[in-house]
Design a protein around this motif. Structure first.
Motif, PDB file in Angstrom:
ATOM      1  N   LYS A 100     -14.478  25.700  -1.979  1.00 17.17           N
ATOM      2  CA  LYS A 100     -13.579  26.818  -1.733  1.00 17.17           C
ATOM      3  C   LYS A 100     -12.145  26.549  -2.175  1.00 17.17           C
ATOM      4  CE  LYS A 100     -15.742  30.209   0.436  1.00 17.17           C
ATOM      5  NZ  LYS A 100     -15.904  30.235   1.896  1.00 17.17           N
ATOM      6  N   ALA A 101     -11.798  25.245  -2.244  1.00 18.98           N
ATOM      7  CA  ALA A 101     -10.393  24.938  -2.488  1.00 18.98           C
ATOM      8  C   ALA A 101     -10.244  23.584  -3.156  1.00 18.98           C
ATOM      9  CB  ALA A 101      -9.634  24.944  -1.164  1.00 18.98           C
ATOM     10  N   LEU A 102      -8.994  23.322  -3.559  1.00 17.74           N
ATOM     11  CA  LEU A 102      -8.597  22.067  -4.191  1.00 17.74           C
ATOM     12  C   LEU A 102      -7.356  21.568  -3.469  1.00 17.74           C
ATOM     13  CD1 LEU A 102      -8.377  20.018  -6.651  1.00 17.74           C
ATOM     14  CD2 LEU A 102      -7.137  21.843  -7.841  1.00 17.74           C
ATOM     15  N   ILE A 103      -7.296  20.252  -3.197  1.00 19.56           N
ATOM     16  CA  ILE A 103      -6.079  19.680  -2.607  1.00 19.56           C
ATOM     17  C   ILE A 103      -5.402  18.800  -3.641  1.00 19.56           C
ATOM     18  CG2 ILE A 103      -5.170  18.039  -0.905  1.00 19.56           C
ATOM     19  CD1 ILE A 103      -7.348  18.964   1.011  1.00 19.56           C
ATOM     20  N   LEU A 104      -4.121  19.043  -3.861  1.00 15.58           N
ATOM     21  CA  LEU A 104      -3.327  18.205  -4.756  1.00 15.58           C
ATOM     22  C   LEU A 104      -2.198  17.583  -3.954  1.00 15.58           C
ATOM     23  CD1 LEU A 104      -3.030  20.694  -7.777  1.00 15.58           C
ATOM     24  CD2 LEU A 104      -4.496  18.661  -7.653  1.00 15.58           C
ATOM     25  N   LEU A 105      -1.941  16.307  -4.174  1.00 13.08           N
ATOM     26  CA  LEU A 105      -0.839  15.627  -3.490  1.00 13.08           C
ATOM     27  C   LEU A 105       0.181  15.255  -4.554  1.00 13.08           C
ATOM     28  CD1 LEU A 105      -3.015  13.029  -1.473  1.00 13.08           C
ATOM     29  CD2 LEU A 105      -2.496  15.380  -0.841  1.00 13.08           C
ATOM     30  N   ASN A 106       1.369  15.818  -4.415  1.00 13.93           N
ATOM     31  CA  ASN A 106       2.400  15.533  -5.398  1.00 13.93           C
ATOM     32  C   ASN A 106       3.778  15.492  -4.749  1.00 13.93           C
ATOM     33  OD1 ASN A 106       3.668  15.189  -7.947  1.00 13.93           O
ATOM     34  ND2 ASN A 106       3.989  17.393  -8.153  1.00 13.93           N
ATOM     35  N   PRO A 107       4.465  14.328  -4.689  1.00 15.99           N
ATOM     36  CA  PRO A 107       4.065  13.012  -5.164  1.00 15.99           C
ATOM     37  C   PRO A 107       2.790  12.502  -4.471  1.00 15.99           C
ATOM     38  CG  PRO A 107       6.412  13.049  -4.670  1.00 15.99           C
ATOM     39  CD  PRO A 107       5.841  14.322  -4.149  1.00 15.99           C
ATOM     40  N   LEU A 146      -1.100   6.679  -4.738  1.00 18.23           N
ATOM     41  CA  LEU A 146      -0.726   6.177  -6.072  1.00 18.23           C
ATOM     42  C   LEU A 146       0.782   6.187  -6.327  1.00 18.23           C
ATOM     43  CD1 LEU A 146      -3.494   8.025  -8.114  1.00 18.23           C
ATOM     44  CD2 LEU A 146      -3.531   5.640  -7.343  1.00 18.23           C
ATOM     45  N   GLY A 147       1.533   7.098  -5.653  1.00 20.34           N
ATOM     46  CA  GLY A 147       2.960   7.212  -5.959  1.00 20.34           C
ATOM     47  C   GLY A 147       3.205   8.015  -7.217  1.00 20.34           C
ATOM     48  N   GLU A 148       2.147   8.624  -7.740  1.00 15.29           N
ATOM     49  CA  GLU A 148       2.212   9.443  -8.942  1.00 15.29           C
ATOM     50  C   GLU A 148       3.105  10.662  -8.748  1.00 15.29           C
ATOM     51  OE1 GLU A 148      -0.720   8.303 -11.101  1.00 15.29           O
ATOM     52  OE2 GLU A 148       1.016   8.796 -12.323  1.00 15.29           O
ATOM     53  N   VAL A 149       3.859  11.025  -9.778  1.00 17.21           N
ATOM     54  CA  VAL A 149       4.607  12.291  -9.769  1.00 17.21           C
ATOM     55  C   VAL A 149       4.122  13.073 -10.976  1.00 17.21           C
ATOM     56  CG1 VAL A 149       6.866  13.384 -10.032  1.00 17.21           C
ATOM     57  CG2 VAL A 149       6.629  11.357  -8.604  1.00 17.21           C
ATOM     58  N   TYR A 150       3.501  14.201 -10.763  1.00 17.96           N
ATOM     59  CA  TYR A 150       2.905  14.958 -11.871  1.00 17.96           C
ATOM     60  C   TYR A 150       3.947  15.799 -12.585  1.00 17.96           C
ATOM     61  CZ  TYR A 150      -1.481  13.489  -9.785  1.00 17.96           C
ATOM     62  OH  TYR A 150      -2.497  12.724  -9.301  1.00 17.96           O
ATOM     63  N   SER A 151       3.752  15.957 -13.905  1.00 17.07           N
ATOM     64  CA  SER A 151       4.663  16.806 -14.668  1.00 17.07           C
ATOM     65  C   SER A 151       4.322  18.269 -14.403  1.00 17.07           C
ATOM     66  CB  SER A 151       4.499  16.528 -16.164  1.00 17.07           C
ATOM     67  OG  SER A 151       3.212  16.957 -16.585  1.00 17.07           O
ATOM     68  N   ASP A 161       0.243  19.529  -1.428  1.00 16.60           N
ATOM     69  CA  ASP A 161       0.971  18.798  -0.399  1.00 16.60           C
ATOM     70  C   ASP A 161       2.138  18.066  -1.060  1.00 16.60           C
ATOM     71  OD1 ASP A 161       0.015  16.140   1.958  1.00 16.60           O
ATOM     72  OD2 ASP A 161       1.912  17.156   1.593  1.00 16.60           O
ATOM     73  N   GLU A 162       3.364  18.558  -0.800  1.00 15.73           N
ATOM     74  CA  GLU A 162       4.553  17.974  -1.443  1.00 15.73           C
ATOM     75  C   GLU A 162       5.390  17.196  -0.425  1.00 15.73           C
ATOM     76  OE1 GLU A 162       6.527  21.141  -3.642  1.00 15.73           O
ATOM     77  OE2 GLU A 162       4.947  21.111  -5.164  1.00 15.73           O
ATOM     78  N   ILE A 163       4.724  16.558   0.521  1.00 16.80           N
ATOM     79  CA  ILE A 163       5.414  15.951   1.651  1.00 16.80           C
ATOM     80  C   ILE A 163       6.365  14.810   1.292  1.00 16.80           C
ATOM     81  CG2 ILE A 163       3.709  14.231   2.354  1.00 16.80           C
ATOM     82  CD1 ILE A 163       4.103  15.124   5.242  1.00 16.80           C
ATOM     83  N   ASP A 191      12.456   9.707 -12.936  1.00 21.89           N
ATOM     84  CA  ASP A 191      11.322  10.521 -12.500  1.00 21.89           C
ATOM     85  C   ASP A 191      11.806  11.839 -11.940  1.00 21.89           C
ATOM     86  OD1 ASP A 191       9.114   9.099 -13.144  1.00 21.89           O
ATOM     87  OD2 ASP A 191       8.505   8.660 -11.091  1.00 21.89           O
ATOM     88  N   THR A 192      11.449  12.922 -12.580  1.00 24.54           N
ATOM     89  CA  THR A 192      11.887  14.193 -12.029  1.00 24.54           C
ATOM     90  C   THR A 192      10.686  14.877 -11.403  1.00 24.54           C
ATOM     91  OG1 THR A 192      13.169  14.286 -14.048  1.00 24.54           O
ATOM     92  CG2 THR A 192      13.419  16.121 -12.544  1.00 24.54           C
ATOM     93  N   PHE A 193      10.799  15.076 -10.103  1.00 19.14           N
ATOM     94  CA  PHE A 193       9.755  15.776  -9.387  1.00 19.14           C
ATOM     95  C   PHE A 193       9.909  17.272  -9.609  1.00 19.14           C
ATOM     96  CE2 PHE A 193       6.905  17.044  -6.154  1.00 19.14           C
ATOM     97  CZ  PHE A 193       7.513  18.082  -5.474  1.00 19.14           C
TER      98      PHE A 193
END
Lengths: 402, 416
Positions: free
Chosen positions: A158-165, A169-174, A195-197, A207-209
């Motif tokens: 039903k859904a997708l969860i994305l964590l950014n950052p 991993l500490g990843e920051v997505y473009s 989730d942009e917590i 790094d630009t979030f």
């Protein structure tokens, strides 16, 4: 020195800024009592707080247009928001896609009350030939494959969860990456919880979030729901305040129904509103100093890991380093990883091992660096001391018996 | 998405969008429907603005023990030992604190009932009962609450709860193939205002023990008993519970401390497995660290409680209650004479064209249209149409205004 208590390098909380927070939270403007604060509230949050949240997010997420208070729901923490979102977006036994490794508690968040499952999109540490340019890279292709697989298994995604950052991993997505993930979701009519917590805990200047709220129009605004909270960026996990922003009126109304289980005290809502509107304190005192301390602690930790020749992901967001301790495993298995974790704990150092994040490659550990240097030093020296002894399959006591 | 609109929820939302205020919003909705005590704000504001209320320690800003900080659990056990008059001191390890009693009900439901069973029933035999959380619980679980139905000949007072009724209901439920796991008792009762005697409570607990049912005893109004003659007895005051492993006692600050907005509730149980299970769900129901500290300060301030707050609160409850019943008598409206809680359970059926729930709902909507929010019986699963719960814990001029409006609209025939 041998610590009597356990040194916690496992729980993701920022202990670097207590002095700044205590000073701000003890100011007289933090103590205010009005009748409405002591009465049953609007379960989406008091309107004065939803207004401040809308302004705050408009500013710090750099939204092209001002965000609307009516699209904000405040609850007592992001765990509660995950629980309520799962209950409202899904039916029991439905599933949500989530790339792994991921912050493991989300499994309980969506599962305990709402009986929603997570379907993992595994990311690998080795950079294979092909389109991947970095380890654990998330791509639309992997999302597509996982979705196909899930449908074959008869799961109702039903859904997708994305964590950014990203945590761990500490990843920051473009922006481009985020848009591609959102387009994927739109094509398959999936809701997306972003989730942009850690959005204000990005400590490297280059790094630009980019918040999804900064995009010029979301691909699917009715199905995109953005989460933030004070636990990480304001270093106050104990305050229990989180918020979600969504243009979906039905969702907001449904969350209102569950809000009675996740209420925030009136006086706390007032304090939060005061903090969110105090741009002076945020921009001149807290945020720059917090970022500086994060950078300093991160540098210290990465230097130590380099000395020990431990590979790790070079990232600059969050409170943790994702490190590969697999060379200390006698065998590269999850059983050995757990042994190593137990060994650290026995010697009073708490870390988080990869299987707690559903990592598919054994040996990865998430190491928290957001504590005072002397604690980090102590924790590391104990860990280092036991690295070599921890890999023994047979303990010294048993060795004597043989 | 499942969207449930309970009657209480609808009125509540309308009220929040348009609250009456004599200065800023004189044409707003007067709330005589939500059970909260608005009589003591002056006392509370004074106490809550004292410097000892603002204190920040590192632990308050970090992830806590999800059962509550130990300093608070200690104060809770001392407080309950005192005010519930327990024969032996209660233990902090048996206390779990969450953000409100609704959350406690939710967590108890999740932990006491079989997660596999889709239709696991709480056997709530107190009829009628407070149902605001009922709708919300159905979003988190497939939970159905059964209510007792039939009055019997042996009743000595209206809406009387007896073991016989409990037995009959249980038999009936089993015939329907339902899996009854627990019993909920509200004492003092909402909306009846009933205060049960020790003998009655023991008989209900014995019934539960015999059938191995858990019992959740909600004592949230225990300090809101305002008639000197009525002596409230907490189950924690009994010399030994019939089934301590299955008896779980709830209290919170929403009613007795008149601070529903603080979101603090607690459960006391000797069942270690239950406490551990509640710990698992505690992360969804956390109370902020600084709030926990504030609460501990209040709970230990026996001076303020015993000399200032509790006696004055009771006095104001008594006064407001007297005013309201006098008005109801003038209007010849039958009501239950009770002396606990914030409400009067009144029979407005003479104002219904027909004694049906549809007419009751019409009357409720008519009041709301004219800016008075009451709570009608069907929201409490009452089996007889026409009963309304009328809140009296607001300032006299608001009660007067609310009643005047109500009177105007019930003396003319109610049209759909």
């Amino acid at each position: 020195t041998i610590p009597v208590g356990i040194i916690n390098l496992g729980t993701s909380e920022n202990k670097l800024c207590f002095d700044l927070l205590q000073k701000r939270l003890m100011r007289p403007d933090m103590l205010q009592i009005e009748p409405a604060f002591l009465q049953y509230p609007d379960w989406k949050g008091h309107s004065f707080l939803r207004e401040e949240v809308a302004k705050f997010l408009s500013h710090y997420c750099r939204s092209p247009k001002p965000l609307k208070p009516k699209n904000v729901v405040v609850m007592n923490g992001c765990g509660s928001l995950f629980s309520a979102l799962a209950a409202t977006l899904c039916d029991p036994e439905d599933a949500i896609l989530i790339p792994s490794p991921f912050y493991g508690v989300i499994t309980e968040d969506v599962g305990l009350y709402s009986s929603v499952k997570l379907h993992h999109v595994p990311l690998y540490s080795q950079v294979p030939t092909g389109s991947d340019v970095r380890p654990f890279q998330l791509t639309v292709e992997k999302l597509e494959n996982s979705l196909k697989e899930a449908k074959k298994e008869g799961l109702n995604i039903k859904a997708l969860i994305l964590l950014n950052p990203h945590n761990p991993l500490g990843e920051v997505y473009s922006s481009e990456e985020m848009i591609s993930f959102l387009e994927f979701a739109k094509m398959h009519k999936l809701h997306v919880i972003v989730d942009e917590i850690y959005m204000l805990s990005v400590f490297n200047e280059t790094d630009t979030f980019h918040s999804v709220l900064s995009l010029d129009g979301l691909p699917d605004p009715q199905r995109t729901h953005i989460m933030w909270g004070v636990s990480k960026d304001f270093a106050m996990a104990g305050m229990r305040v989180g918020m979600v922003y969504s243009e979906n009126r039905d969702l907001v109304q449904a969350l209102d129904q569950l809000g009675c289980f996740h209420g925030v005290p009136g006086p706390t809502q007032y304090q939060m509103a005061q903090l969110l509107r105090d741009r002076d304190w945020l921009n001149s005192e807290f945020l720059p100093e917090n970022r500086r301390r994060l950078r300093e602690a991160h540098s210290f930790m990465t230097e130590e890991l380099k000395k020990l020749d431990i590979p790790f992901l070079h990232r600059s967001a969050g409170f943790f380093i994702w490190a590969d301790l697999s060379k200390y495993l006698s065998e590269k298995t999850f059983a050995e990883e757990l042994s190593l974790w137990r060994c650290f704990l026995k010697h009073k150092v708490l870390l988080s091992c990869g299987q707690a994040f559903s990592c598919v490659s054994p040996g990865w550990f998430r190491i928290i660096f957001t504590d005072q240097l002397h604690k980090l030093k102590l924790g590391l020296s104990i860990a280092h001391f036991h690295f070599s002894s921890c890999i023994l399959v047979v303990s010294p006591m048993e060795w004597d018996k043989m």
